[in-house]
Design a protein around this motif. Structure first.
Motif, short mmCIF file in Angstrom:
data_model
loop_
_atom_site.label_atom_id
_atom_site.label_comp_id
_atom_site.label_asym_id
_atom_site.label_seq_id
_atom_site.Cartn_x
_atom_site.Cartn_y
_atom_site.Cartn_z
N TYR A 1 11.97 19.14 -27.83
CA TYR A 1 10.52 19.25 -27.61
C TYR A 1 10.08 18.42 -26.42
N ASN A 2 8.94 18.82 -25.85
CA ASN A 2 8.30 18.02 -24.83
C ASN A 2 6.80 18.06 -25.01
N ARG B 1 5.67 21.53 -26.34
CA ARG B 1 6.47 22.56 -25.69
C ARG B 1 7.86 22.63 -26.32
N LEU B 2 8.26 23.86 -26.66
CA LEU B 2 9.64 24.12 -27.08
C LEU B 2 10.30 24.90 -25.96
N GLU B 3 11.33 24.34 -25.35
CA GLU B 3 11.92 24.96 -24.17
C GLU B 3 12.94 26.02 -24.50
N LEU B 4 13.87 25.75 -25.38
CA LEU B 4 14.92 26.70 -25.77
C LEU B 4 14.96 26.72 -27.29
N ALA B 5 14.20 27.65 -27.86
CA ALA B 5 14.04 27.64 -29.31
C ALA B 5 15.37 27.83 -30.03
N GLN C 1 14.07 31.46 -26.53
CA GLN C 1 12.75 31.64 -25.94
C GLN C 1 12.02 30.28 -25.89
N SER C 2 10.96 30.27 -25.10
CA SER C 2 10.14 29.06 -24.98
C SER C 2 8.72 29.37 -25.40
N THR D 1 4.61 27.20 -26.21
CA THR D 1 3.80 25.99 -26.30
C THR D 1 2.83 26.11 -27.48
N GLN E 1 14.50 24.67 -35.34
CA GLN E 1 13.10 24.38 -35.07
C GLN E 1 12.14 25.22 -35.91
#
Lengths: 117, 114
Positions: free
Chosen positions: B64-65, B77-81, B17-18, B20, B85
């Motif tokens: 992360y971004n 932002r975490l794109e693909l948890a 999941q993603s 922010t 993490q």
């Protein structure tokens, strides 16, 4: 790169007694800041005390004082008259004072202080 | 005087999941930071920003971004948890070249990835 070392993972002190938490750091810079942050169970990071490297005088804040040894790169925190509310994790941290850097804080791994009633 | 505000305070994510993590400060600070705290490891810098539109990687940026479109906001932002993490995340801010050198921290966000 700068490093901060806290070699004691845990310490315990009797209420009303004095305890000293140790910290050493490594840097090639001459101008920097050193900090002790307290993190109680609430998780909030609370600044306890700061020291500017150019100051020879050790910083004090009420019951908290530091022993700053610049040549030895040592920065210990002394807590006098320990109180139950002092129980927390304590982090030593370094920050460059050079304006061209990103001015990040570099942390040690922390030490858990418990206070015995 | 709110200082540094992070939301949410707690979140559970499934793998892949993603999400922010939001961070806002009302002190007009130039510098903003994201740290993660893992047990026994202290705080590690993920990303930082020295002003709106300027971001850079810290020690542990993988996965992360960030963006910094305004002075006040610095979302992570975490794109693909991933389970790695799972951590407590702190946002912080400070003045550029501040005489005090102090960073001001938010209350932290506990993220669990299952």
């Amino acid at each position: 790169a700068q490093t901060v070392t806290q070699s004691q993972p845990e310490m315990s002190v009797q209420e009303a007694e004095t305890v000293t938490l140790s910290c050493t750091y490594d840097t090639s810079e001459s101008d920097y800041y050193l900090f002790w942050y307290k993190q109680p169970p609430s998780r909030q990071m609370i600044l306890v005390i700061r020291q500017e490297a150019y100051k020879q005088q050790n910083a004090t804040e009420n019951r908290f004082s530091v022993n700053f040894q610049k040549a030895a790169k040592s920065f210990s925190l002394k807590i006098s008259d320990s109180q139950l509310g002092d129980a927390a994790m304590y982090f030593c941290a370094y920050r460059s004072a050079i304006k061209t850097t990103n001015s990040k804080l570099t942390f040690g791994k922390g030490i858990t202080l418990s206070v015995r009633p | 005087n709110a200082g540094v505000t992070q939301t949410p305070k707690f979140r559970i994510l499934k793998i892949g999941q993603s999400m922010t993590l939001q961070c806002a400060q009302d002190m007009n600070h130039n510098y903003m930071y994201w740290y993660r705290q893992d047990p026994g490891m202290g705080l590690k810098l993920i990303y930082y920003s020295v002003g709106a539109g300027i971001t850079d990687k810290g020690e542990v940026p993988n996965g992360y971004n960030v963006s910094r479109s305004t002075t006040e906001d610095f979302p992570l932002r975490l794109e693909l948890a991933a389970p790695s993490q799972t951590s407590v995340y702190f946002c912080a801010s400070s003045y550029a070249g501040t005489k005090s050198g102090e960073l001001f921290f938010g209350e932290g966000s506990r993220l669990t990835v299952l």
